[in-house]
Design a protein around this motif. Structure first.
Motif, short mmCIF file in Angstrom:
data_model
loop_
_atom_site.label_atom_id
_atom_site.label_comp_id
_atom_site.label_asym_id
_atom_site.label_seq_id
_atom_site.Cartn_x
_atom_site.Cartn_y
_atom_site.Cartn_z
N PHE A 174 -1.24 4.63 -3.56
CA PHE A 174 -1.47 3.57 -4.53
C PHE A 174 -0.14 2.86 -4.77
CE2 PHE A 174 -0.91 2.31 -9.01
CZ PHE A 174 -1.87 1.33 -9.10
N ILE A 175 -0.18 1.54 -4.75
CA ILE A 175 1.03 0.75 -4.97
C ILE A 175 0.80 -0.21 -6.13
CG2 ILE A 175 2.64 -0.93 -3.97
CD1 ILE A 175 1.79 0.14 -1.20
N ALA A 176 1.69 -0.18 -7.10
CA ALA A 176 1.71 -1.16 -8.18
C ALA A 176 2.95 -2.02 -7.98
CB ALA A 176 1.75 -0.47 -9.54
N CYS A 177 2.76 -3.33 -7.85
CA CYS A 177 3.90 -4.22 -7.62
C CYS A 177 3.58 -5.58 -8.24
CB CYS A 177 4.20 -4.34 -6.13
SG CYS A 177 2.85 -5.03 -5.13
N THR A 178 4.34 -6.59 -7.89
CA THR A 178 4.07 -7.93 -8.39
C THR A 178 3.69 -8.85 -7.23
OG1 THR A 178 6.42 -8.57 -8.24
CG2 THR A 178 5.63 -7.70 -10.35
N TYR A 179 2.97 -9.91 -7.58
CA TYR A 179 2.54 -10.90 -6.59
C TYR A 179 2.81 -12.29 -7.13
CZ TYR A 179 -0.48 -13.75 -3.62
OH TYR A 179 -0.96 -14.72 -2.77
N ASN A 180 3.47 -13.11 -6.32
CA ASN A 180 3.75 -14.48 -6.74
C ASN A 180 4.06 -15.33 -5.50
OD1 ASN A 180 4.13 -16.64 -8.47
ND2 ASN A 180 6.28 -16.17 -8.84
N ASN A 181 3.58 -16.55 -5.51
CA ASN A 181 3.88 -17.51 -4.45
C ASN A 181 3.54 -16.95 -3.06
OD1 ASN A 181 4.77 -20.04 -3.60
ND2 ASN A 181 6.88 -19.36 -3.31
N GLY A 182 2.41 -16.25 -2.97
CA GLY A 182 1.95 -15.75 -1.69
C GLY A 182 2.63 -14.50 -1.18
N LYS A 183 3.42 -13.83 -2.04
CA LYS A 183 4.17 -12.66 -1.58
C LYS A 183 4.03 -11.49 -2.55
CE LYS A 183 7.74 -15.41 0.76
NZ LYS A 183 9.19 -15.74 0.80
N PHE A 184 3.91 -10.27 -1.98
CA PHE A 184 3.95 -9.04 -2.76
C PHE A 184 5.39 -8.56 -2.80
CE2 PHE A 184 -0.32 -9.24 -1.02
CZ PHE A 184 -1.11 -8.92 -2.12
N SER A 185 5.85 -8.14 -3.99
CA SER A 185 7.24 -7.71 -4.15
C SER A 185 7.30 -6.31 -4.76
CB SER A 185 8.01 -8.69 -5.03
OG SER A 185 9.30 -8.20 -5.30
N MET A 186 8.01 -5.40 -4.08
CA MET A 186 8.22 -4.05 -4.61
C MET A 186 9.50 -3.95 -5.42
SD MET A 186 5.80 -1.87 -4.11
CE MET A 186 6.68 -0.32 -4.30
N ASP A 187 10.19 -5.08 -5.63
CA ASP A 187 11.39 -5.05 -6.46
C ASP A 187 11.05 -4.58 -7.87
OD1 ASP A 187 12.88 -5.95 -4.35
OD2 ASP A 187 12.88 -8.05 -4.98
N GLU A 188 9.83 -4.90 -8.30
CA GLU A 188 9.32 -4.42 -9.58
C GLU A 188 8.03 -3.65 -9.30
OE1 GLU A 188 10.13 -7.64 -12.86
OE2 GLU A 188 9.42 -8.64 -11.04
N GLY A 189 8.16 -2.50 -8.66
CA GLY A 189 6.97 -1.77 -8.25
C GLY A 189 7.14 -0.27 -8.23
N GLU A 190 6.03 0.39 -7.92
CA GLU A 190 6.00 1.84 -7.87
C GLU A 190 4.95 2.27 -6.85
OE1 GLU A 190 7.29 5.66 -9.11
OE2 GLU A 190 8.06 3.70 -9.71
N GLU A 191 5.23 3.35 -6.12
CA GLU A 191 4.28 3.89 -5.14
C GLU A 191 3.92 5.31 -5.54
OE1 GLU A 191 4.57 5.26 -0.53
OE2 GLU A 191 5.08 3.15 -0.93
N VAL A 192 2.61 5.62 -5.52
CA VAL A 192 2.12 6.93 -5.94
C VAL A 192 1.25 7.50 -4.84
CG1 VAL A 192 0.77 8.19 -7.68
CG2 VAL A 192 2.12 6.19 -8.36
N ARG A 193 1.47 8.78 -4.48
CA ARG A 193 0.63 9.45 -3.51
C ARG A 193 -0.68 9.87 -4.17
NH1 ARG A 193 1.76 8.31 1.36
NH2 ARG A 193 0.69 10.20 2.05
N ILE A 194 -1.80 9.56 -3.53
CA ILE A 194 -3.11 9.92 -4.06
C ILE A 194 -3.96 10.48 -2.92
CG2 ILE A 194 -3.07 8.20 -5.91
CD1 ILE A 194 -4.82 6.40 -4.17
N LYS A 195 -5.10 11.08 -3.27
CA LYS A 195 -6.03 11.59 -2.26
C LYS A 195 -7.10 10.54 -2.01
CE LYS A 195 -5.40 16.50 -3.29
NZ LYS A 195 -6.07 17.77 -3.67
N LEU A 196 -6.87 9.73 -0.99
CA LEU A 196 -7.81 8.67 -0.63
C LEU A 196 -7.80 8.55 0.89
CD1 LEU A 196 -9.70 6.57 -2.00
CD2 LEU A 196 -7.87 4.92 -1.73
N PRO A 197 -8.53 9.42 1.58
CA PRO A 197 -8.54 9.40 3.05
C PRO A 197 -9.08 8.08 3.60
CG PRO A 197 -9.51 11.44 2.21
CD PRO A 197 -9.37 10.52 1.04
N LYS A 198 -8.62 7.74 4.77
CA LYS A 198 -9.05 6.52 5.44
C LYS A 198 -10.53 6.62 5.81
CE LYS A 198 -7.67 3.56 9.32
NZ LYS A 198 -6.68 3.42 10.41
N LYS A 199 -11.26 5.55 5.57
CA LYS A 199 -12.69 5.54 5.87
C LYS A 199 -13.16 4.09 5.94
CE LYS A 199 -17.16 6.94 3.90
NZ LYS A 199 -17.82 7.56 2.73
N LYS A 200 -13.98 3.80 6.94
CA LYS A 200 -14.53 2.46 7.04
C LYS A 200 -15.52 2.23 5.92
CE LYS A 200 -16.88 -0.62 10.29
NZ LYS A 200 -17.54 -0.74 11.63
#
Length: 204
Positions: free
Chosen positions: A117-143
């Motif tokens: 899970f990633i929480a970050c900011t979005y502006n002018n067509g871009k995602f920025s992790m300069d003000e963000g956080e990444e968290v490991r979660i249990k969400l396996p890949k699935k179509k």
């Protein structure tokens, strides 16, 4: 199973002299309860279709988004429940929930990827992790990955959960009742539920 009658429920307000409750359920069956932006051309589309708000990108390198302003008061506690389906669950593609927009058009972006899970900011067509956080979660890949996300304001804090699992919280002042979705591939929103109870003098 979707309930067609729910799509006709735009806004329920129960009030007394000091209390009120707002309940909104948008199932995208027929007339939408919220005023989502919709758009389509040969490269991208964001349209209500067959009980979904469906976002599609047909050309690599493009994004498409759809948004609305929720009829809530951001200074009071509320809960937003989002049921969505991510058809293409791939780190090379980005699908996100956009939330809250400040005076500089900067929005929060909540991204769900494989076990991340990633929480970050979005502006002018871009995602920025300069003000963000990444968290490991249990969400396996699935179509066609179904996921239920809740965004809750409680006691001045924003709490994010998925499938009834709390994963993120922080104290934050909100700027607007903005809610949106964005994708670089394909995203389907099945249902949006907004609940708010508050106490205070009602505006006349």
């Amino acid at each position: 199973m979707k309930k067609n009658l729910l799509s006709l429920l735009c806004l329920l307000i129960l009030s007394s002299s000091a209390n009120a409750q707002i309940k909104i359920i948008d199932t995208f069956d027929g007339m939408s309860s919220l005023d989502w932006t919709q758009y389509a051309d040969k490269d991208v589309s964001a349209l209500t279709n067959m009980g979904f708000l469906e976002l599609k990108v047909k050309k690599e390198g493009f994004y498409i988004n759809s948004s609305t302003d929720l009829p809530i008061l951001t200074e009071y506690d509320f809960k937003i429940t989002i049921k969505m389906v991510i058809p293409k669950f791939d780190e090379k593609e980005t699908s996100a929930i956009l939330f809250d927009m400040n005076e500089n058009f900067k929005r929060l972006a909540f991204i769900f990827q494989e076990n991340k899970f990633i929480a970050c900011t979005y502006n002018n067509g871009k995602f920025s992790m300069d003000e963000g956080e990444e968290v490991r979660i249990k969400l396996p890949k699935k179509k066609d990955r179904p996921i239920e996300v809740t965004i809750e304001r409680k006691g001045g804090k924003i709490i994010i959960s998925y499938d009834n699992i709390e994963i993120f919280r922080w104290k934050r002042q909100l700027h607007s009742p903005y809610l949106g979705f964005i994708t670089s591939s394909h995203l389907k929103i099945d249902e949006v539920i907004v609940d708010q109870e508050y106490t205070g003098d009602e505006e006349q």
